[in-house]
Design a protein around this motif. Structure first.
Motif, PDB file in Angstrom:
ATOM      1  N   VAL A  41       0.804  -1.292   0.008  1.00 51.96           N
ATOM      2  CA  VAL A  41      -0.031   0.013   0.120  1.00 51.96           C
ATOM      3  C   VAL A  41       0.884   1.232  -0.085  1.00 51.96           C
ATOM      4  O   VAL A  41       0.432   2.329  -0.564  1.00 51.96           O
ATOM      5  N   THR A  42       2.069   1.129   0.342  1.00 48.99           N
ATOM      6  CA  THR A  42       3.037   2.479   0.672  1.00 48.99           C
ATOM      7  C   THR A  42       2.874   3.110  -0.843  1.00 48.99           C
ATOM      8  O   THR A  42       3.196   4.184  -0.781  1.00 48.99           O
ATOM      9  N   PRO A  43       3.475   2.522  -1.878  1.00 47.54           N
ATOM     10  CA  PRO A  43       3.543   3.190  -3.233  1.00 47.54           C
ATOM     11  C   PRO A  43       2.475   4.183  -3.479  1.00 47.54           C
ATOM     12  O   PRO A  43       2.303   5.132  -4.286  1.00 47.54           O
ATOM     13  N   ILE A  44       1.079   3.841  -2.950  1.00 48.43           N
ATOM     14  CA  ILE A  44      -0.010   4.455  -3.372  1.00 48.43           C
ATOM     15  C   ILE A  44      -0.467   5.837  -2.336  1.00 48.43           C
ATOM     16  O   ILE A  44      -0.870   6.573  -2.452  1.00 48.43           O
ATOM     17  N   THR A  45      -0.227   5.374  -0.971  1.00 52.77           N
ATOM     18  CA  THR A  45      -0.554   6.219   0.100  1.00 52.77           C
ATOM     19  C   THR A  45       0.382   6.681   0.854  1.00 52.77           C
ATOM     20  O   THR A  45       0.318   7.564   1.738  1.00 52.77           O
ATOM     21  N   SER A  46       1.615   6.330   0.713  1.00 52.70           N
ATOM     22  CA  SER A  46       2.908   6.791   1.700  1.00 52.70           C
ATOM     23  C   SER A  46       2.564   6.090   3.091  1.00 52.70           C
ATOM     24  O   SER A  46       1.595   5.356   3.435  1.00 52.70           O
ATOM     25  N   MET A  47       3.921   6.166   3.851  1.00 50.41           N
ATOM     26  CA  MET A  47       3.863   5.431   4.991  1.00 50.41           C
ATOM     27  C   MET A  47       4.453   6.210   6.267  1.00 50.41           C
ATOM     28  O   MET A  47       5.490   6.904   5.872  1.00 50.41           O
ATOM     29  N   SER A  48       3.787   6.449   7.445  1.00 48.37           N
ATOM     30  CA  SER A  48       4.371   7.237   8.489  1.00 48.37           C
ATOM     31  C   SER A  48       4.429   6.272   9.593  1.00 48.37           C
ATOM     32  O   SER A  48       3.691   5.325   9.716  1.00 48.37           O
ATOM     33  N   TYR A  49       5.042   6.854  10.775  1.00 48.76           N
ATOM     34  CA  TYR A  49       5.253   5.730  12.002  1.00 48.76           C
ATOM     35  C   TYR A  49       3.934   5.640  12.695  1.00 48.76           C
ATOM     36  O   TYR A  49       3.788   4.669  13.173  1.00 48.76           O
ATOM     37  N   ASP A  50       2.771   6.354  12.318  1.00 47.16           N
ATOM     38  CA  ASP A  50       1.509   6.238  12.832  1.00 47.16           C
ATOM     39  C   ASP A  50       0.461   5.803  11.933  1.00 47.16           C
ATOM     40  O   ASP A  50      -0.776   5.566  12.399  1.00 47.16           O
ATOM     41  N   ALA A  51       0.927   5.598  10.873  1.00 46.54           N
ATOM     42  CA  ALA A  51      -0.192   5.118   9.896  1.00 46.54           C
ATOM     43  C   ALA A  51      -0.820   3.811   9.800  1.00 46.54           C
ATOM     44  O   ALA A  51      -1.889   3.542   9.434  1.00 46.54           O
ATOM     45  N   GLY A  52       0.105   2.988  10.643  1.00 47.48           N
ATOM     46  CA  GLY A  52      -0.429   1.682  10.986  1.00 47.48           C
ATOM     47  C   GLY A  52      -1.673   1.613  11.936  1.00 47.48           C
ATOM     48  O   GLY A  52      -2.370   0.554  11.852  1.00 47.48           O
ATOM     49  N   LEU A  53      -2.069   2.492  12.617  1.00 46.57           N
ATOM     50  CA  LEU A  53      -2.912   2.512  13.638  1.00 46.57           C
ATOM     51  C   LEU A  53      -4.211   2.528  12.922  1.00 46.57           C
ATOM     52  O   LEU A  53      -5.298   1.649  13.163  1.00 46.57           O
ATOM     53  N   MET A  54      -4.396   3.457  11.985  1.00 50.54           N
ATOM     54  CA  MET A  54      -5.796   3.384  11.049  1.00 50.54           C
ATOM     55  C   MET A  54      -5.882   2.306  10.282  1.00 50.54           C
ATOM     56  O   MET A  54      -6.965   1.687  10.131  1.00 50.54           O
ATOM     57  N   LEU A  55      -4.928   1.780   9.665  1.00 50.03           N
ATOM     58  CA  LEU A  55      -5.046   0.605   8.884  1.00 50.03           C
ATOM     59  C   LEU A  55      -5.380  -0.680   9.652  1.00 50.03           C
ATOM     60  O   LEU A  55      -6.135  -1.303   9.354  1.00 50.03           O
ATOM     61  N   GLY A  56      -4.724  -0.872  10.956  1.00 51.72           N
ATOM     62  CA  GLY A  56      -5.014  -1.699  11.912  1.00 51.72           C
ATOM     63  C   GLY A  56      -6.328  -1.786  12.115  1.00 51.72           C
ATOM     64  O   GLY A  56      -7.087  -2.767  12.134  1.00 51.72           O
ATOM     65  N   LEU A  57      -7.009  -0.829  12.436  1.00 46.21           N
ATOM     66  CA  LEU A  57      -8.355  -0.681  12.881  1.00 46.21           C
ATOM     67  C   LEU A  57      -9.179  -0.774  11.564  1.00 46.21           C
ATOM     68  O   LEU A  57     -10.427  -1.590  11.816  1.00 46.21           O
ATOM     69  N   LYS A  58      -9.035  -0.566  10.502  1.00 40.83           N
ATOM     70  CA  LYS A  58      -9.684  -0.772   9.212  1.00 40.83           C
ATOM     71  C   LYS A  58      -9.626  -2.518   9.034  1.00 40.83           C
ATOM     72  O   LYS A  58     -10.510  -3.060   8.741  1.00 40.83           O
ATOM     73  N   GLY A  59      -8.380  -2.769   9.598  1.00 45.49           N
ATOM     74  CA  GLY A  59      -8.360  -4.533   9.191  1.00 45.49           C
ATOM     75  C   GLY A  59      -9.061  -5.215  10.219  1.00 45.49           C
ATOM     76  O   GLY A  59      -9.739  -6.077  10.116  1.00 45.49           O
ATOM     77  N   PHE A  60      -9.108  -4.626  11.487  1.00 50.53           N
ATOM     78  CA  PHE A  60      -9.831  -5.160  12.550  1.00 50.53           C
ATOM     79  C   PHE A  60     -11.222  -5.102  12.149  1.00 50.53           C
ATOM     80  O   PHE A  60     -12.183  -6.059  12.470  1.00 50.53           O
ATOM     81  N   ALA A  61     -11.847  -3.943  11.891  1.00 51.10           N
ATOM     82  CA  ALA A  61     -13.270  -3.660  11.459  1.00 51.10           C
ATOM     83  C   ALA A  61     -13.629  -4.952  10.412  1.00 51.10           C
ATOM     84  O   ALA A  61     -14.720  -5.511  10.410  1.00 51.10           O
ATOM     85  N   ALA A  62     -12.790  -5.093   9.333  1.00 50.81           N
ATOM     86  CA  ALA A  62     -13.054  -6.117   8.345  1.00 50.81           C
ATOM     87  C   ALA A  62     -13.110  -7.494   8.992  1.00 50.81           C
ATOM     88  O   ALA A  62     -14.008  -8.035   8.560  1.00 50.81           O
ATOM     89  N   ALA A  63     -12.312  -7.665   9.812  1.00 53.74           N
ATOM     90  CA  ALA A  63     -12.299  -9.179  10.488  1.00 53.74           C
ATOM     91  C   ALA A  63     -13.608  -9.249  11.316  1.00 53.74           C
ATOM     92  O   ALA A  63     -14.308 -10.252  11.195  1.00 53.74           O
ATOM     93  N   ILE A  64     -14.263  -8.253  11.531  1.00 51.25           N
ATOM     94  CA  ILE A  64     -15.448  -8.151  12.725  1.00 51.25           C
ATOM     95  C   ILE A  64     -16.425  -8.285  11.497  1.00 51.25           C
ATOM     96  O   ILE A  64     -17.376  -8.950  11.809  1.00 51.25           O
ATOM     97  N   LEU A  65     -16.409  -7.463  10.603  1.00 50.25           N
ATOM     98  CA  LEU A  65     -17.455  -7.500   9.627  1.00 50.25           C
ATOM     99  C   LEU A  65     -17.809  -9.007   9.131  1.00 50.25           C
ATOM    100  O   LEU A  65     -18.821  -9.444   8.845  1.00 50.25           O
TER     101      LEU A  65
END
Length: 304
Positions: A220-244
């Motif tokens: 995903v980094t070549p599309i959106t870039s990555m910073s030290y705290d970007a994993g937090l929101m991506l992790g929440l989205k992944g968690f939401a997908a797992a729950i869904l």
């Protein structure tokens, strides 16, 4: 005039549907990889690993360092980054989680929260607060297909995700080790009686979850870039997908990730990108209100 505006809006909607769909499937594939990491650890230990999003960040940042600083070829940097985060996952399991004196689930979950905070702090100290990026795979020239501009990186994301998901399916259903992981997840005490080393399988699950997270971050980094705290929101989205999809269900993780990505893409395109996170989570809540166990989850929640 009103009819003309309505017809124009209707035409524009159908014109942009392919683009929204391609964007949604691309993003959803990333969410599916992250959600699979959550499901693997949930099935192996019963834990929610809140450091899963930071595995995404660590994989991408290691790739940045190996490619831009160490000047390694991109394929080699890719493999080293994925393997290194897998080792970090094993270290997390064999260190603080395995040696915790209190084996209560809540305590172990809080250990993953602490690990997540530590990973973000270390990431800020090593890579700074700026966003980082590396070149996309396959160049920057888009391919036009049914009114949708498809970037080569999108095709790589879809292709690699499909290959990884297929390999995981074959691993869990066609290999002895994969069947042992499933057996240990379903009945750890029964697996122990059969001579299966559950501890090793749990460490393996953490390694696989770390590698999947790193893979998602690198893609995903070549599309959106990555910073030290970007994993937090991506992790929440992944968690939401797992729950869904139904927490613990690997099929549900894939379907939930794709569905969440598509809903988010259409919400951003039809309403506003400023509300895409809120729209996706509102739809998630609406679905869970109707089916609390998720799309592929059982009605009765079972803790392994």
């Amino acid at each position: 005039m009103g009819l003309y505006l309505w017809e124009h809006s209707f035409f524009m909607f159908w014109y942009l549907v392919p683009q929204f769909f391609v964007s949604g499937v691309t993003t959803g594939s990333i969410y599916a990889l992250i959600a699979l990491g959550y499901c693997l650890i949930q099935n192996a230990t019963g834990l929610v690993n809140f450091a899963q999003g930071d595995f995404v960040m660590l994989g991408a940042m290691m790739m940045v360092s190996l490619y831009h600083v160490a000047h390694l070829p991109m394929p080699l940097a890719f493999l080293i980054s994925v393997a290194a985060v897998g080792v970090i996952g094993v270290a997390l399991e064999q260190g603080p989680i395995r040696h915790s004196r209190n084996r209560d689930i809540l305590t172990l979950v809080m250990i993953t929260v602490g690990a997540s905070i530590s990973f973000r702090g270390a990431g800020m100290m090593i890579w700074g607060k700026n966003a980082h990026i590396f070149p996309s795979l396959g160049g920057e020239n888009p391919i036009l297909f049914m009114n949708a501009a498809i970037m080569p990186q999108t095709l790589w994301i879809l292709g690699i995700s499909l290959v990884v998901l297929s390999l995981l399916y074959l691993f869990f259903h066609r290999t002895l080790l994969g069947k042992a992981v499933r057996a240990a997840a379903d009945n750890p005490y029964g697996a122990l009686l059969l001579g299966i080393s559950v501890r090793r399988l749990v460490a393996f699950a953490f390694a696989l979850a770390g590698s999947l997270g790193a893979l998602a971050g690198i893609l995903v980094t070549p599309i959106t870039s990555m910073s030290y705290d970007a994993g937090l929101m991506l992790g929440l989205k992944g968690f939401a997908a797992a729950i869904l999809g139904g927490y613990g269900s690997t099929v549900g993780a894939v379907v939930g990730g794709l569905l969440l990505g598509i809903l988010e893409s259409f919400g951003a395109g039809l309403i506003s990108s400023a509300y895409k996170d809120a729209i996706a989570f509102l739809i998630l809540l609406a679905i869970l209100f109707v089916k609390p166990a998720g799309l592929f989850g059982s009605a009765r929640v079972k803790r392994l």
